[in-house]
Every structure is written in C-alpha cells, then in structure tokens.
Motif scaffolding. Sequence first.
Motif, PDB file in Angstrom:
ATOM      1  N   UNK A 398       0.827  -1.212   0.000  1.00 19.61           N
ATOM      2  CA  UNK A 398       0.000   0.000   0.000  1.00 19.61           C
ATOM      3  C   UNK A 398       0.861   1.262   0.000  1.00 19.61           C
ATOM      4  N   UNK A 399       1.945   1.240   0.747  1.00 23.94           N
ATOM      5  CA  UNK A 399       2.817   2.415   0.810  1.00 23.94           C
ATOM      6  C   UNK A 399       3.498   2.666  -0.522  1.00 23.94           C
ATOM      7  N   UNK A 400       3.921   1.596  -1.210  1.00 27.11           N
ATOM      8  CA  UNK A 400       4.580   1.768  -2.505  1.00 27.11           C
ATOM      9  C   UNK A 400       3.585   2.277  -3.548  1.00 27.11           C
ATOM     10  N   UNK A 401       2.351   1.774  -3.511  1.00 28.13           N
ATOM     11  CA  UNK A 401       1.355   2.165  -4.508  1.00 28.13           C
ATOM     12  C   UNK A 401       0.760   3.541  -4.240  1.00 28.13           C
ATOM     13  N   UNK A 402       0.393   3.825  -2.997  1.00 28.30           N
ATOM     14  CA  UNK A 402      -0.401   5.019  -2.688  1.00 28.30           C
ATOM     15  C   UNK A 402       0.261   5.961  -1.688  1.00 28.30           C
ATOM     16  N   UNK A 403       1.326   5.511  -1.006  1.00 28.28           N
ATOM     17  CA  UNK A 403       1.922   6.337   0.026  1.00 28.28           C
ATOM     18  C   UNK A 403       1.490   5.888   1.410  1.00 28.28           C
ATOM     19  N   UNK A 404       2.053   6.468   2.449  1.00 28.45           N
ATOM     20  CA  UNK A 404       1.700   6.061   3.818  1.00 28.45           C
ATOM     21  C   UNK A 404       0.273   6.442   4.177  1.00 28.45           C
ATOM     22  N   UNK A 405      -0.307   5.660   5.074  1.00 28.63           N
ATOM     23  CA  UNK A 405      -1.681   5.922   5.511  1.00 28.63           C
ATOM     24  C   UNK A 405      -1.718   7.168   6.392  1.00 28.63           C
ATOM     25  N   UNK A 406      -2.729   7.993   6.175  1.00 29.32           N
ATOM     26  CA  UNK A 406      -2.932   9.204   6.978  1.00 29.32           C
ATOM     27  C   UNK A 406      -3.976   8.915   8.048  1.00 29.32           C
ATOM     28  N   UNK A 407      -3.555   8.152   9.047  1.00 29.85           N
ATOM     29  CA  UNK A 407      -4.496   7.739  10.083  1.00 29.85           C
ATOM     30  C   UNK A 407      -4.935   8.900  10.971  1.00 29.85           C
ATOM     31  N   UNK A 408      -4.139   9.950  11.003  1.00 37.45           N
ATOM     32  CA  UNK A 408      -4.520  11.100  11.833  1.00 37.45           C
ATOM     33  C   UNK A 408      -5.604  11.950  11.181  1.00 37.45           C
ATOM     34  N   UNK A 409      -5.822  11.755   9.882  1.00 36.21           N
ATOM     35  CA  UNK A 409      -6.849  12.525   9.180  1.00 36.21           C
ATOM     36  C   UNK A 409      -8.218  11.947   9.516  1.00 36.21           C
ATOM     37  N   UNK A 410      -9.097  12.710  10.089  1.00 37.07           N
ATOM     38  CA  UNK A 410     -10.393  12.247  10.541  1.00 37.07           C
ATOM     39  C   UNK A 410     -11.488  12.760   9.608  1.00 37.07           C
ATOM     40  N   UNK A 411     -12.363  11.820   9.233  1.00 34.11           N
ATOM     41  CA  UNK A 411     -13.533  12.184   8.452  1.00 34.11           C
ATOM     42  C   UNK A 411     -14.655  12.674   9.375  1.00 34.11           C
ATOM     43  N   UNK A 412     -15.495  13.509   8.822  1.00 37.70           N
ATOM     44  CA  UNK A 412     -16.778  13.731   9.477  1.00 37.70           C
ATOM     45  C   UNK A 412     -17.665  12.511   9.216  1.00 37.70           C
ATOM     46  N   UNK A 413     -18.709  12.378   9.984  1.00 36.95           N
ATOM     47  CA  UNK A 413     -19.566  11.208   9.842  1.00 36.95           C
ATOM     48  C   UNK A 413     -20.171  11.135   8.437  1.00 36.95           C
ATOM     49  N   UNK A 414     -20.576  12.268   7.907  1.00 38.46           N
ATOM     50  CA  UNK A 414     -21.176  12.288   6.574  1.00 38.46           C
ATOM     51  C   UNK A 414     -20.154  11.923   5.508  1.00 38.46           C
TER      52      UNK A 414
END
Length: 670
Positions: A398-414
């Motif tokens: 996943x990191x090679x294809x798309x980059x590291x995961x941004x787990x700190x980025x939070x979605x709103x519920x919608x």
Amino acid sequence: MKKWLNYLPTIFIITIVFSLFMYSTQGSVNHMNYTQFQQAAQDATFKNATIDIQDTVLKVEGTYTKDGKPTSFNVIIPNTEENLEWVSDQVREDGGTVTITDPDSGALWATILGQLLPLGLIAVFFYFMFAHMGGGGNNKAFEFAKSKARVETNVKTRFKDVAGCDEEKEEVKEIIDYLRSPQKFTDMGAHIPKGILMVGPPGTGKTLLAKAVAGEANVPFFSISGSDFVEMFVGTGASRVRDMFKTAAKNAPCIVFIDEIDAVGRQRGAGMGGGNDEREQTLNQLLVEMDGMTDNNGIVIVAATNRPDVLDPALMRSGRFDRRVTVNLPDVKGRKEILQVHARNKHLAPSISLEGLARRTPGFSGADLANVLNEGAILAVRNKEKVITQDDLDEAIDRVMMGPAKKSKKYTDKDKWLVSYHEAGHAVIGLKLDDADIVQKVTIIPRGDAGGYNLMMPKEEKYFNRKSELIAQITGLLGGRTAEELVFGEISAGAVNDIEKLTSIAKNMVRVYGMSSLGPIQYADPQGNVFLGRDYTKGSDYSAGVATEIDREVRSIIDDCHTMARKILTENRNLLDLIAHSLYEHETLTNEEITNLMNYGQLTDPNAPALPEPKKDEPQKTQLDLSKDEPDGQNKSSDSSEKPSLPDVPAPEMDRKSLDDAMNELSRRD
C-alpha cells in the motif's frame, strides 16, 4: 602528501609569528647615519663591531654603551680606507673587538634566503588553498574536457543477481562469449554488435543487466550518464566523448555503459526554436566514434533508455546500435524470482508465500518489488518484530502504490459514509461484472491524495485488452460515482481521478484502437510530441465533423458504461449497503472478507473450522452482527458484551430490516 597538507596551516602560522618576532627584534636596533655615528663615537663606548666590506659601502653593526645603557646599532658608511681605519681604531680605543667579514663568505645568500623563506611558505599555502577549492580539483581547467566515466574493474554482479528477464539474458550471452574468447568469432568471419540498446520502463533492471554482463565476462565496466556529456561550454561534450573512447581503447576488452542516452541522443534539429548546438555536436562526435570503432576491437557500447521514440535515427541504424533488447515489466514468474533474489537477507515469517506476493503485485517493476521488501523490513523494525510478517508486507504494498496511511486525518460522519459507499460501489462492480478485475482489498483510510482506494487485480496476466475488458474497466471506474448518485442523490469531487482514467481509456478506444462505429481508423498519433517538433505546426488529420463524431462516440461509450454501472448497483443494492456498512465500521476489508460478505452476509465463513479461544487478556476482534435489532440501536450479544454501534446511513430505505432481508436473500442464493 595529504598528511603534510593537513599541517600546512600550522606551518604558515608559525612562519608568520617568527617573522613578526624578527621584525620586532630589528625594531630595537638604533639605525644611524654617518653623522649620527660620528657623534655617538665621541660620547659612547663601543663594546664590539662587525664590519661587512661591500663594493661601495661598509656595513657596521655592533653594540655601544652610553650612560651605562647598552644599545645595538648599525650604520652604513662610504667604503674608503680612512673610514675603515677610523672605525677600527675607534672601537679598539674603547676596548671593544672588531670583526671584519669576507664578502665572499656566503652570508649574502643566507640573508636572501632568510628573507624569501616566509614569502615562499605563504605562496605555497595559497597555492594549495586555491588548488583544492571546488572539491579536490575536479573543476580544474585542464581536466574539464576529460571523461566523467566511472570505472569498475572488479564487478561482483552476476546473472544470478538478475531475475525476471530470462529472454534478455539469452540476448546478451553472445557478448560474454565474445569478450571471453573473441578469436572463435573472428575465425567464423562474424563480428559482434558494436552497440546494444536496452529499452524498457524505469526500474526493470537495464543497468543491472549491463553490469552483470561485465561481471560474467570479467572485464572493466565504464558507466556514464548521457547528461555528463553536455555542458554549457562549446566543444566540451565532444571532447569528453573522444576521451571516453580513448580511455576505453586502452582498457579493452571492456563494456562502456551510457545510461539515459536520450539526454544526448535526441533527434537533431527538432523542437521549438531549433536544436541545441552543443548537444548535437556531442551526438555527432558519438556517431563518428562508433563508426570509427573497428570490428572485434574489444569495446562493446551498451546504452539504456525508456524513451526510444525520441532517439536520432542515425544512432539507431545498423553498425552503431545493432541490437535492441527490450526489458519489460516482469510477469508473475519473474516477480517471484525477483522477490527470491531480494529476500536473501530478509528475515521473513515462515507463513509468507513469495508466490502469493508476486500474484498481488502485477505491474510492479524489479525496483518496486525490492522497495516492497525493504519497506516491509522497515515496518518490522518499527513494530519491534523479530521477523517480517504478512501484515508488514501488505502495508508495504500500500505504501509503494499510494503512500503512507494518513491515520490522523479524521472524516466527518457524513464524509465517512460517502467514502464508504464510493469504495463499496467499486467493489460491487468488480464482484458482479465478469470481465472486471478481482477485488483484493478495499479501504477508506486516506493514502496520498486519495480518500480511499480499491486494490483490484486482473484474473490473469494479459499482454493486450479486449474491448469488453476496457468496457469493464470504465464501468468499474464509474462504480464509485454511480453509488454516490444512487444512495445520496448527489455527487462529490472524490471521483476526479476515476474520471480522468476512464476518459483516457474511452478516447483511446475511439481514436487509437478503432473500437467504435467509426471503424478501424486511427485519429491520433500516439508518438506525437510538441517538444520534438513533430506536431507543433501540424494540424489535425481529420475534419471538424469527424471531431464531432469522435466526441459523440466517446460520450456514448461512457454513457453506456454509466447505465450498466447503475443497473448493477441497483440490482445489488443490498450487497452495496452491506459492504458500505462493513467499511464504515472496520475501514479495511480483504478479498476473503468481501467474498464472505457476498456469500454469507458476514465477514467470516460460518463453515470454517473454529479458531482457538483467545486468552482472557487478549481483546477479541469485533464482527459485524446484524441478526438482532435492539431498541437503543446497539447490537448486544448473549453475554451482554457491548459492541460498537452502526450509525444510521443518511440515505432513503436504509434500515435494519432491509439489511436482514439482504442477508436472507444472499443465503438463499447460496
């Protein structure tokens, strides 16, 4: 020599201090003229004097005492017999000693050397300082026109270090035989190719293959980049080409490798505003040198590029680069062999299958596969693990294809529901459309510029696509946007990358592949490039009416795919809702979990053998359980252990009853 250069600043400082000391000492001496000396002789008492007889003058140095204070003096008087007798008598009368020096005794040379030595040391210091400015002298004028080729005389790379290109190895084996024993080729009247051009995408191992040829033949390996020839000064590139071939001739047999030859070998006289004269002169010199190479002289030129379409035709003709070797992306067998090479020094878990990893990485080059294993090792170290696990390699892909995961980025519920349905739309199209790729992984965790992504792999390796497969690709790319329309009644900007890809595919189907009602006519030049001067002033090859028909055909293909995507998602709305809810809760679903959702309505296979009971202190993985509908909107198991709630989807007809009906219907189908 370098050790003495380190002490040069210290020697310089000591010399300066010594000179200042001598100057300060000389400053305490009383410098008198002839009249002052005559007056001092009347009042002072001379202790000693040294008379240096020169051609026209007498140089007198010594000490005298006046008022009980000793003082050094020197004076220059005319060289006459009266002055010599007077000075001598005056000193002797005071009880002092007189010393007369020989003018030919060499004291003059000692004085001159004493004065020039500090100046000489200062000159040497500044010479070395300026000589070593600019990185050890690489920018010296007399070395500017020298070749920058790097030489390896003992290459360790062998064919065993190059995997995934068996046919390419066969193409270059004759080069090894020739470099080892050229006589058998000469006896047969054959001559080996002067140049070999390696063509292929970046990271496929062109440089590594050329180095392996030098290692197998045990000959020197000269490597240089095409950009190393071109400089801003006129004639520098041509001079470096001559010097490179001259040096190679002295070390024959050898291999000269020119990487990224398109930097110097582009077509002459092309581009806006004319060509680059310095680059074209360099190319002309390269062509002349390759023509001047005699057959079987022991020099083989190997060049690499990923842009063969921009090379000058004169460089590609027979007699220069006689043979072209295409190094393509590896297939599944080649990827497995490449992984085995790069996994030699990696501590992999026993459960890891390199063959399975190779099947999960279609389109990866050798450099990408090496990066996957390296990223997996880095993640294992970061997680303080003793071996590289399958989870580490999954994250590495996943990191090679798309980059590291941004787990700190939070979605709103919608937004989270929107992304969940978007990715679920792609997944359902991949599951229900025959020619679509197989869904391997779906996630709504942001990576790079994407809010989520689907990892979809082809069912088998393909060298070309059929029309039905291209239609399926466009339909799959429209799955996310269509799911947003179907569930939310509006669309978002999250499908911009999908739209870009599907538009390119549809245009190529019409303009390049001839897959439309316009027939097998190509309406685009796939090799056109404005920077090569090929189509800058050239108009289109078709009329405005044909352009309108092309636009109509492109729109028709996309509209048909959009209708098909909407039909599939409408017919499988229950599966769409089920996958979207699972994504909302778990954020990432694997191929096995998606298949279980389609077949059993849950993430796990109910027919699979039961897993061992976890320890009491080990947290259990929460499964999606939609079998009960509690009044407070939360699912509770028989032991009253709480599970996370599933928020209501802000879409019509989304309730628990519909999901129960969906699971029952899927179970009846099985």
